[in-house]
Motif scaffolding. Structure first.
Motif, PDB file in Angstrom:
ATOM      1  N   GLY A 169      48.057  31.108  69.255  1.00 51.06           N
ATOM      2  CA  GLY A 169      48.107  29.848  69.078  1.00 51.06           C
ATOM      3  C   GLY A 169      49.169  29.241  68.352  1.00 51.06           C
ATOM      4  O   GLY A 169      49.082  28.225  68.236  1.00 51.06           O
ATOM      5  N   VAL A 170      50.460  29.751  68.990  1.00 51.50           N
ATOM      6  CA  VAL A 170      52.002  29.827  68.190  1.00 51.50           C
ATOM      7  C   VAL A 170      52.228  28.518  69.524  1.00 51.50           C
ATOM      8  O   VAL A 170      52.213  28.138  69.828  1.00 51.50           O
ATOM      9  N   THR A 171      52.133  26.935  68.254  1.00 52.11           N
ATOM     10  CA  THR A 171      52.716  25.987  68.950  1.00 52.11           C
ATOM     11  C   THR A 171      54.456  25.667  69.364  1.00 52.11           C
ATOM     12  O   THR A 171      55.042  26.627  68.166  1.00 52.11           O
ATOM     13  N   ILE A 172      54.104  24.854  69.348  1.00 50.48           N
ATOM     14  CA  ILE A 172      55.699  24.106  69.797  1.00 50.48           C
ATOM     15  C   ILE A 172      56.525  23.986  68.670  1.00 50.48           C
ATOM     16  O   ILE A 172      57.449  24.267  68.393  1.00 50.48           O
ATOM     17  N   GLY A 173      55.569  22.975  68.284  1.00 50.71           N
ATOM     18  CA  GLY A 173      55.914  22.388  66.474  1.00 50.71           C
ATOM     19  C   GLY A 173      57.027  23.449  65.958  1.00 50.71           C
ATOM     20  O   GLY A 173      57.553  23.529  64.473  1.00 50.71           O
ATOM     21  N   GLU A 174      55.940  24.362  65.613  1.00 52.97           N
ATOM     22  CA  GLU A 174      56.066  26.290  64.805  1.00 52.97           C
ATOM     23  C   GLU A 174      56.944  26.443  64.530  1.00 52.97           C
ATOM     24  O   GLU A 174      58.130  26.984  64.059  1.00 52.97           O
ATOM     25  N   VAL A 175      57.597  26.821  66.316  1.00 51.52           N
ATOM     26  CA  VAL A 175      58.906  27.227  67.013  1.00 51.52           C
ATOM     27  C   VAL A 175      59.899  26.135  66.189  1.00 51.52           C
ATOM     28  O   VAL A 175      60.416  26.614  65.604  1.00 51.52           O
ATOM     29  N   PHE A 176      59.680  25.497  66.623  1.00 47.12           N
ATOM     30  CA  PHE A 176      60.713  24.412  66.247  1.00 47.12           C
ATOM     31  C   PHE A 176      60.351  24.391  64.659  1.00 47.12           C
ATOM     32  O   PHE A 176      62.448  24.275  63.916  1.00 47.12           O
ATOM     33  N   SER A 184      60.468  31.356  56.565  1.00 47.56           N
ATOM     34  CA  SER A 184      58.538  32.077  56.857  1.00 47.56           C
ATOM     35  C   SER A 184      58.269  31.758  57.971  1.00 47.56           C
ATOM     36  O   SER A 184      56.954  33.169  58.260  1.00 47.56           O
ATOM     37  N   LEU A 185      58.520  31.389  59.169  1.00 49.33           N
ATOM     38  CA  LEU A 185      57.639  31.280  59.877  1.00 49.33           C
ATOM     39  C   LEU A 185      58.144  32.026  61.322  1.00 49.33           C
ATOM     40  O   LEU A 185      57.023  32.619  62.303  1.00 49.33           O
ATOM     41  N   ALA A 186      59.152  33.054  60.556  1.00 45.86           N
ATOM     42  CA  ALA A 186      59.619  34.183  61.713  1.00 45.86           C
ATOM     43  C   ALA A 186      58.187  34.809  62.544  1.00 45.86           C
ATOM     44  O   ALA A 186      58.495  35.229  63.736  1.00 45.86           O
ATOM     45  N   ALA A 187      57.506  36.010  61.040  1.00 44.88           N
ATOM     46  CA  ALA A 187      56.921  36.631  61.745  1.00 44.88           C
ATOM     47  C   ALA A 187      55.825  35.953  62.809  1.00 44.88           C
ATOM     48  O   ALA A 187      54.788  36.209  63.370  1.00 44.88           O
ATOM     49  N   ARG A 188      55.698  34.612  62.370  1.00 44.90           N
ATOM     50  CA  ARG A 188      54.746  34.013  62.902  1.00 44.90           C
ATOM     51  C   ARG A 188      54.373  33.642  64.702  1.00 44.90           C
ATOM     52  O   ARG A 188      53.710  33.594  65.264  1.00 44.90           O
ATOM     53  N   ILE A 189      56.218  33.375  64.880  1.00 44.99           N
ATOM     54  CA  ILE A 189      56.224  32.809  65.852  1.00 44.99           C
ATOM     55  C   ILE A 189      56.852  33.765  66.893  1.00 44.99           C
ATOM     56  O   ILE A 189      56.345  34.138  68.132  1.00 44.99           O
ATOM     57  N   LEU A 190      56.714  35.180  66.058  1.00 39.53           N
ATOM     58  CA  LEU A 190      57.511  36.250  66.818  1.00 39.53           C
ATOM     59  C   LEU A 190      55.470  37.089  68.225  1.00 39.53           C
ATOM     60  O   LEU A 190      55.742  37.956  68.302  1.00 39.53           O
ATOM     61  N   GLU A 191      54.382  36.153  67.224  1.00 40.27           N
ATOM     62  CA  GLU A 191      52.841  36.596  68.092  1.00 40.27           C
ATOM     63  C   GLU A 191      52.587  36.053  68.952  1.00 40.27           C
ATOM     64  O   GLU A 191      51.840  36.134  69.974  1.00 40.27           O
ATOM     65  N   ALA A 192      53.564  34.939  69.594  1.00 42.30           N
ATOM     66  CA  ALA A 192      53.979  34.518  71.259  1.00 42.30           C
ATOM     67  C   ALA A 192      55.009  35.444  71.557  1.00 42.30           C
ATOM     68  O   ALA A 192      55.732  35.537  71.906  1.00 42.30           O
ATOM     69  N   PRO A 193      54.342  36.565  72.819  1.00 45.39           N
ATOM     70  CA  PRO A 193      54.659  37.181  73.726  1.00 45.39           C
ATOM     71  C   PRO A 193      55.878  36.231  74.250  1.00 45.39           C
ATOM     72  O   PRO A 193      56.546  37.006  75.187  1.00 45.39           O
ATOM     73  N   GLU A 194      55.636  34.960  75.186  1.00 46.89           N
ATOM     74  CA  GLU A 194      55.741  34.579  76.097  1.00 46.89           C
ATOM     75  C   GLU A 194      57.170  33.820  75.320  1.00 46.89           C
ATOM     76  O   GLU A 194      57.385  32.686  76.401  1.00 46.89           O
TER      77      GLU A 194
END
Length: 213
Positions: A169-176, A184-194
């Protein structure tokens, strides 16, 4: 209905407002008929700054017409398909909410959402709007870069069908937001292996800076 409003191809322009290249391919213009998506881009698309644009992870750039309409109202400025330097102007597609790794079938092409677009001074120069990079970043409507998974052709009026959406569920918005200051979102976006490898490395560095020594 989720669909492509316009397929846009860049033209080569020599201008004074690029970051250092002296020319740019940001000026994308609507194309009639079908356009081939092959390798790492659309046929005949012009990309000058190959260090920061294009390539496997940034083969095609999509921007939502709904977000473009918002910017028209915000800036009281008429915008056109391709005004964001996008290859695909879409309708009914939540580009900001798109999940990293989700796949779109467009025409006979399959595309995969890879990462957000980060604005640069060339973008501000193209629009001739001071402080546009700051405003664009604050609003968090970045559009989505896509990889070409299956080559094919696409055109205006094609449906955009989501054929796969990863469970993380990691979104474009979160990565941006992570890449533009929200560490603080670093760990969250690393959940996306793609995610592209370069962004994974950036997120790992950000994570190391937020952890106590």
């Amino acid at each position: 209905m989720s669909e492509v409003v316009s397929v846009n191809i860049g033209v080569h322009r020599v201008v004074p407002w690029t970051q250092s290249m002296g020319s740019t391919g940001i000026d994308k213009r609507p194309q009639p008929g079908r356009v081939r998506a092959v390798g790492v881009g659309l046929e005949a698309d012009v990309i000058v700054d190959t260090k920061n644009h294009g390539g496997y992870d940034q083969a095609v750039y999509a921007y939502a017409s709904e977000d473009a309409d918002w910017w028209e109202q915000e800036l009281d400025k008429q915008l056109w398909p391709g005004a964001f330097g996008e290859n695909l102007t879409t309708r009914g597609v939540d580009c900001t909410g798109a999940v990293i790794g989700e796949r779109w079938r467009v025409g006979s092409t399959v595309l995969e959402v890879s990462c957000p677009r980060i604005p640069c001074r060339t973008f501000a120069g193209f629009w001739d709007v001071p402080h546009l990079v700051k405003r664009f970043t604050e609003q968090g409507r970045p559009g989505a870069y896509l990889r070409i998974v299956d080559e094919g052709d696409l055109g205006a009026g094609d449906a955009v069908e989501i054929t796969h959406r990863p469970g993380h569920g990691v979104t474009i918005g979160e990565v941006f937001r992570a890449l533009t200051g929200e560490r603080s979102l670093a760990a969250r976006i690393l959940e996306a292996p793609e995610l592209p490898e370069s962004i994974q490395h950036r997120a790992q560095r950000m994570l190391s800076l937020t952890q106590p020594s």
